[in-house]
Design a protein around this motif. Structure first.
Motif, PDB file in Angstrom:
ATOM      1  N   GLY A 108       0.797  -1.227   0.000  1.00 28.13           N
ATOM      2  CA  GLY A 108       0.000   0.000   0.000  1.00 28.13           C
ATOM      3  C   GLY A 108       0.821   1.265   0.000  1.00 28.13           C
ATOM      4  O   GLY A 108       0.313   2.347   0.273  1.00 28.13           O
ATOM      5  N   ILE A 109       2.125   1.152  -0.312  1.00 30.72           N
ATOM      6  CA  ILE A 109       3.010   2.315  -0.260  1.00 30.72           C
ATOM      7  C   ILE A 109       3.414   2.715  -1.679  1.00 30.72           C
ATOM      8  O   ILE A 109       3.839   1.881  -2.471  1.00 30.72           O
ATOM      9  CB  ILE A 109       4.270   1.995   0.583  1.00 30.72           C
ATOM     10  N   PHE A 110       3.261   3.989  -1.988  1.00 31.66           N
ATOM     11  CA  PHE A 110       3.660   4.530  -3.283  1.00 31.66           C
ATOM     12  C   PHE A 110       4.697   5.627  -3.037  1.00 31.66           C
ATOM     13  O   PHE A 110       4.387   6.671  -2.472  1.00 31.66           O
ATOM     14  CB  PHE A 110       2.460   5.139  -4.016  1.00 31.66           C
ATOM     15  N   ARG A 111       5.944   5.381  -3.500  1.00 30.96           N
ATOM     16  CA  ARG A 111       6.971   6.393  -3.278  1.00 30.96           C
ATOM     17  C   ARG A 111       8.212   6.072  -4.097  1.00 30.96           C
ATOM     18  O   ARG A 111       8.609   4.918  -4.205  1.00 30.96           O
ATOM     19  CB  ARG A 111       7.348   6.454  -1.795  1.00 30.96           C
ATOM     20  N   ASP A 112       8.816   7.101  -4.674  1.00 28.70           N
ATOM     21  CA  ASP A 112      10.164   7.008  -5.223  1.00 28.70           C
ATOM     22  C   ASP A 112      11.087   7.748  -4.258  1.00 28.70           C
ATOM     23  O   ASP A 112      10.694   8.740  -3.643  1.00 28.70           O
ATOM     24  CB  ASP A 112      10.245   7.646  -6.608  1.00 28.70           C
ATOM     25  N   PHE A 113      12.333   7.273  -4.175  1.00 32.93           N
ATOM     26  CA  PHE A 113      13.206   7.743  -3.100  1.00 32.93           C
ATOM     27  C   PHE A 113      14.635   7.852  -3.611  1.00 32.93           C
ATOM     28  O   PHE A 113      15.131   6.963  -4.304  1.00 32.93           O
ATOM     29  CB  PHE A 113      13.119   6.733  -1.947  1.00 32.93           C
ATOM     30  N   LEU A 114      15.301   8.962  -3.272  1.00 26.67           N
ATOM     31  CA  LEU A 114      16.714   9.135  -3.593  1.00 26.67           C
ATOM     32  C   LEU A 114      17.433   9.615  -2.346  1.00 26.67           C
ATOM     33  O   LEU A 114      17.040  10.617  -1.740  1.00 26.67           O
ATOM     34  CB  LEU A 114      16.898  10.151  -4.719  1.00 26.67           C
ATOM     35  N   LYS A 115      18.490   8.869  -1.949  1.00 28.49           N
ATOM     36  CA  LYS A 115      19.277   9.258  -0.782  1.00 28.49           C
ATOM     37  C   LYS A 115      20.661   9.689  -1.236  1.00 28.49           C
ATOM     38  O   LYS A 115      21.281   9.047  -2.093  1.00 28.49           O
ATOM     39  CB  LYS A 115      19.416   8.083   0.188  1.00 28.49           C
ATOM     40  N   LEU A 116      21.144  10.787  -0.651  1.00 28.28           N
ATOM     41  CA  LEU A 116      22.451  11.327  -1.004  1.00 28.28           C
ATOM     42  C   LEU A 116      23.265  11.599   0.256  1.00 28.28           C
ATOM     43  O   LEU A 116      22.793  12.295   1.164  1.00 28.28           O
ATOM     44  CB  LEU A 116      22.301  12.651  -1.776  1.00 28.28           C
ATOM     45  N   TYR A 117      24.477  11.059   0.344  1.00 34.96           N
ATOM     46  CA  TYR A 117      25.407  11.529   1.365  1.00 34.96           C
ATOM     47  C   TYR A 117      25.891  12.913   0.916  1.00 34.96           C
ATOM     48  O   TYR A 117      26.181  13.115  -0.267  1.00 34.96           O
ATOM     49  CB  TYR A 117      26.593  10.590   1.499  1.00 34.96           C
ATOM     50  N   ALA A 118      26.008  13.842   1.866  1.00 29.52           N
ATOM     51  CA  ALA A 118      26.237  15.230   1.463  1.00 29.52           C
ATOM     52  C   ALA A 118      27.346  15.945   2.230  1.00 29.52           C
ATOM     53  O   ALA A 118      27.524  17.147   2.063  1.00 29.52           O
ATOM     54  CB  ALA A 118      24.935  16.019   1.602  1.00 29.52           C
ATOM     55  N   HIS A 119      28.098  15.225   3.074  1.00 27.47           N
ATOM     56  CA  HIS A 119      29.214  15.877   3.761  1.00 27.47           C
ATOM     57  C   HIS A 119      30.310  14.855   4.037  1.00 27.47           C
ATOM     58  O   HIS A 119      30.031  13.776   4.560  1.00 27.47           O
ATOM     59  CB  HIS A 119      28.757  16.501   5.085  1.00 27.47           C
ATOM     60  N   PRO A 120      31.556  15.176   3.664  1.00 26.18           N
ATOM     61  CA  PRO A 120      31.983  16.384   2.949  1.00 26.18           C
ATOM     62  C   PRO A 120      31.452  16.365   1.516  1.00 26.18           C
ATOM     63  O   PRO A 120      31.572  15.347   0.839  1.00 26.18           O
ATOM     64  CB  PRO A 120      33.512  16.317   2.979  1.00 26.18           C
ATOM     65  N   LEU A 121      30.899  17.474   1.077  1.00 27.99           N
ATOM     66  CA  LEU A 121      30.220  17.527  -0.212  1.00 27.99           C
ATOM     67  C   LEU A 121      31.149  17.126  -1.357  1.00 27.99           C
ATOM     68  O   LEU A 121      30.748  16.370  -2.256  1.00 27.99           O
ATOM     69  CB  LEU A 121      29.651  18.935  -0.450  1.00 27.99           C
ATOM     70  N   GLU A 122      32.391  17.617  -1.321  1.00 29.33           N
ATOM     71  CA  GLU A 122      33.315  17.336  -2.425  1.00 29.33           C
ATOM     72  C   GLU A 122      33.641  15.850  -2.552  1.00 29.33           C
ATOM     73  O   GLU A 122      34.051  15.374  -3.616  1.00 29.33           O
ATOM     74  CB  GLU A 122      34.618  18.141  -2.263  1.00 29.33           C
ATOM     75  N   GLU A 123      33.447  15.105  -1.466  1.00 32.53           N
ATOM     76  CA  GLU A 123      33.722  13.666  -1.494  1.00 32.53           C
ATOM     77  C   GLU A 123      32.630  12.890  -2.218  1.00 32.53           C
ATOM     78  O   GLU A 123      32.880  11.835  -2.797  1.00 32.53           O
ATOM     79  CB  GLU A 123      33.874  13.155  -0.064  1.00 32.53           C
ATOM     80  N   PHE A 124      31.411  13.421  -2.197  1.00 35.50           N
ATOM     81  CA  PHE A 124      30.271  12.664  -2.718  1.00 35.50           C
ATOM     82  C   PHE A 124      29.635  13.255  -3.972  1.00 35.50           C
ATOM     83  O   PHE A 124      28.909  12.562  -4.683  1.00 35.50           O
ATOM     84  CB  PHE A 124      29.195  12.533  -1.628  1.00 35.50           C
ATOM     85  N   LEU A 125      29.862  14.534  -4.232  1.00 40.37           N
ATOM     86  CA  LEU A 125      29.130  15.243  -5.283  1.00 40.37           C
ATOM     87  C   LEU A 125      29.237  14.567  -6.649  1.00 40.37           C
ATOM     88  O   LEU A 125      28.245  14.473  -7.382  1.00 40.37           O
ATOM     89  CB  LEU A 125      29.615  16.693  -5.375  1.00 40.37           C
ATOM     90  N   ASN A 126      30.408  14.063  -6.986  1.00 38.00           N
ATOM     91  CA  ASN A 126      30.594  13.471  -8.312  1.00 38.00           C
ATOM     92  C   ASN A 126      29.864  12.143  -8.491  1.00 38.00           C
ATOM     93  O   ASN A 126      29.760  11.642  -9.615  1.00 38.00           O
ATOM     94  CB  ASN A 126      32.085  13.286  -8.620  1.00 38.00           C
ATOM     95  N   SER A 127      29.361  11.579  -7.401  1.00 36.34           N
ATOM     96  CA  SER A 127      28.580  10.336  -7.516  1.00 36.34           C
ATOM     97  C   SER A 127      27.072  10.606  -7.522  1.00 36.34           C
ATOM     98  O   SER A 127      26.285   9.683  -7.707  1.00 36.34           O
ATOM     99  CB  SER A 127      28.939   9.370  -6.387  1.00 36.34           C
ATOM    100  N   TRP A 128      26.686  11.867  -7.327  1.00 41.15           N
ATOM    101  CA  TRP A 128      25.274  12.241  -7.408  1.00 41.15           C
ATOM    102  C   TRP A 128      24.800  12.177  -8.857  1.00 41.15           C
ATOM    103  O   TRP A 128      25.616  12.193  -9.792  1.00 41.15           O
ATOM    104  CB  TRP A 128      25.076  13.666  -6.883  1.00 41.15           C
ATOM    105  N   PRO A 129      23.481  12.139  -9.079  1.00 44.52           N
ATOM    106  CA  PRO A 129      22.972  12.146 -10.456  1.00 44.52           C
ATOM    107  C   PRO A 129      23.484  13.367 -11.225  1.00 44.52           C
ATOM    108  O   PRO A 129      23.600  14.463 -10.662  1.00 44.52           O
ATOM    109  CB  PRO A 129      21.458  12.223 -10.263  1.00 44.52           C
ATOM    110  N   ASN A 130      23.816  13.157 -12.503  1.00 45.81           N
ATOM    111  CA  ASN A 130      24.212  14.285 -13.360  1.00 45.81           C
ATOM    112  C   ASN A 130      23.186  14.528 -14.465  1.00 45.81           C
ATOM    113  O   ASN A 130      23.449  15.206 -15.448  1.00 45.81           O
ATOM    114  CB  ASN A 130      25.599  14.069 -13.966  1.00 45.81           C
ATOM    115  N   ASN A 131      22.024  13.943 -14.300  1.00 42.79           N
ATOM    116  CA  ASN A 131      20.900  14.157 -15.201  1.00 42.79           C
ATOM    117  C   ASN A 131      19.663  14.366 -14.335  1.00 42.79           C
ATOM    118  O   ASN A 131      19.301  13.458 -13.575  1.00 42.79           O
ATOM    119  CB  ASN A 131      20.707  12.940 -16.110  1.00 42.79           C
TER     120      ASN A 131
END
Length: 323
Positions: free
Chosen positions: A97-120
């Protein structure tokens, strides 16, 4: 997700953060408001929080664009590993009974993770990066005021928090076929957040919290334009030795014709750093109520599928305290 029913709305305290920069008497009044909000409701709205209306509109739009992309473009982000720094999941089939799309992002230190975030979409990293930085800065400011509201130093755990984990979770609750009974459809099941605090930006209403001051009744939280919501998380309940309780909340479909987006910023200590009740809040009249735990402990609990809420596993029983 439509507008909520006024007779069943939660009366959420409103905090004007700009007043924390005023004279000591004004600041003291705001600190008392925060204490009252954390004690009575476990949730409060903040205004004059530093996130511009333009940035809010931009991040809602860029995330709407991301979730509208074909699933094939997001398949590389799908994972069952809850420790993965970037993870996408979809439940549009409505399992349980659950309807949801979900995106989780690690965000600190930002420079460590930013390049693995979606680019589209192409501007995703830029806009969500700016949002994450502002939400983290805001979280540190609010935590300083919360520490003061507990009669702790404003800088209590500040260094640990600044070096700690920052996760951002974006949820998309898509439109539902009118043939379904939306009253029975849950966007997100009831839960508390295992953070110190959570800051929430939402595009429309649909959030419900359990009002413990009204016979544990589920109530809608109205969306107040320009404001952000702050939740007491499990680790703040532990830190405060139970003075502040984490707020139980869920998302319920109110409408079947619009997508609801939410962006949640989770402020925590480091992955393996154990948080316990502040020793300043423990004495003979207020014995230690909780065991220490880390964010990794919580994630292991989550991955285990254990139905018992994690916060319940941390509570020290009266029998244990007497031994």
């Amino acid at each position: 997700m439509g507008s909520s029913n006024n007779c069943n709305d939660m009366q959420v305290p409103l905090i004007n953060l700009s007043l924390l920069q005023q004279d000591s008497q004004t600041k003291s009044h705001v600190i008392k408001q925060i204490h009252q909000a954390c004690t009575s409701a476990g949730i409060f709205n903040v205004i004059n929080h530093g996130l511009s209306e333009t940035l809010i509109e931009e991040v809602l739009k860029v995330n709407a664009n991301f979730f509208e992309l074909p699933l094939v473009t997001k398949e590389g982000l799908i994972s069952d590993d809850i420790l993965k720094p970037v993870r996408f999941s979809t439940n549009q089939g409505g399992a349980q009974g659950i309807f949801r799309d979900f995106l989780k992002l690690y965000a600190h230190p930002l420079e460590e993770f930013l390049n693995s975030w979606p680019n589209n979409p192409p501007d995703y990293r830029d806009k969500m990066g700016r949002c994450a930085v502002e939400m983290r800065k805001l979280g540190i400011q609010i935590l300083g005021a919360i520490m003061e509201s507990l009669n702790l130093e404003t800088t209590f755990l500040k260094d640990n928090i600044e070096q700690g984990m920052h996760m951002v979770a974006i949820n998309s609750y898509p439109p539902i076929s009118e043939s379904k009974n939306i009253k029975k459809i849950i966007g997100a099941p009831q839960h508390t957040d295992h953070s110190i605090i959570t800051i929430l930006l939402q595009s429309s209403s649909g959030l419900q919290v359990m009002d413990r001051n009204d016979k544990n009744t589920w109530k809608y939280v109205p969306k107040l334009k320009g404001s952000l919501l702050v939740f007491v998380g499990d680790h703040l309940e532990v830190l405060s030795n139970g003075k502040y309780k984490s707020v139980l909340h869920r998302v319920v479909y109110e409408s079947c014709d619009e997508t609801r987006l939410s962006i949640a910023s989770f402020q925590s200590l480091g992955m393996d750093e154990v948080l316990e009740p502040a020793i300043e809040l423990v004495d003979e009249e207020h014995p230690k109520q909780y065991k220490g735990s880390s964010l990794r402990d919580f994630l292991k609990h989550l991955a285990s599928g254990e139905s018992k809420p994690f916060i319940e596993t941390l509570k020290i029983s009266s029998e244990t305290m007497e031994e």
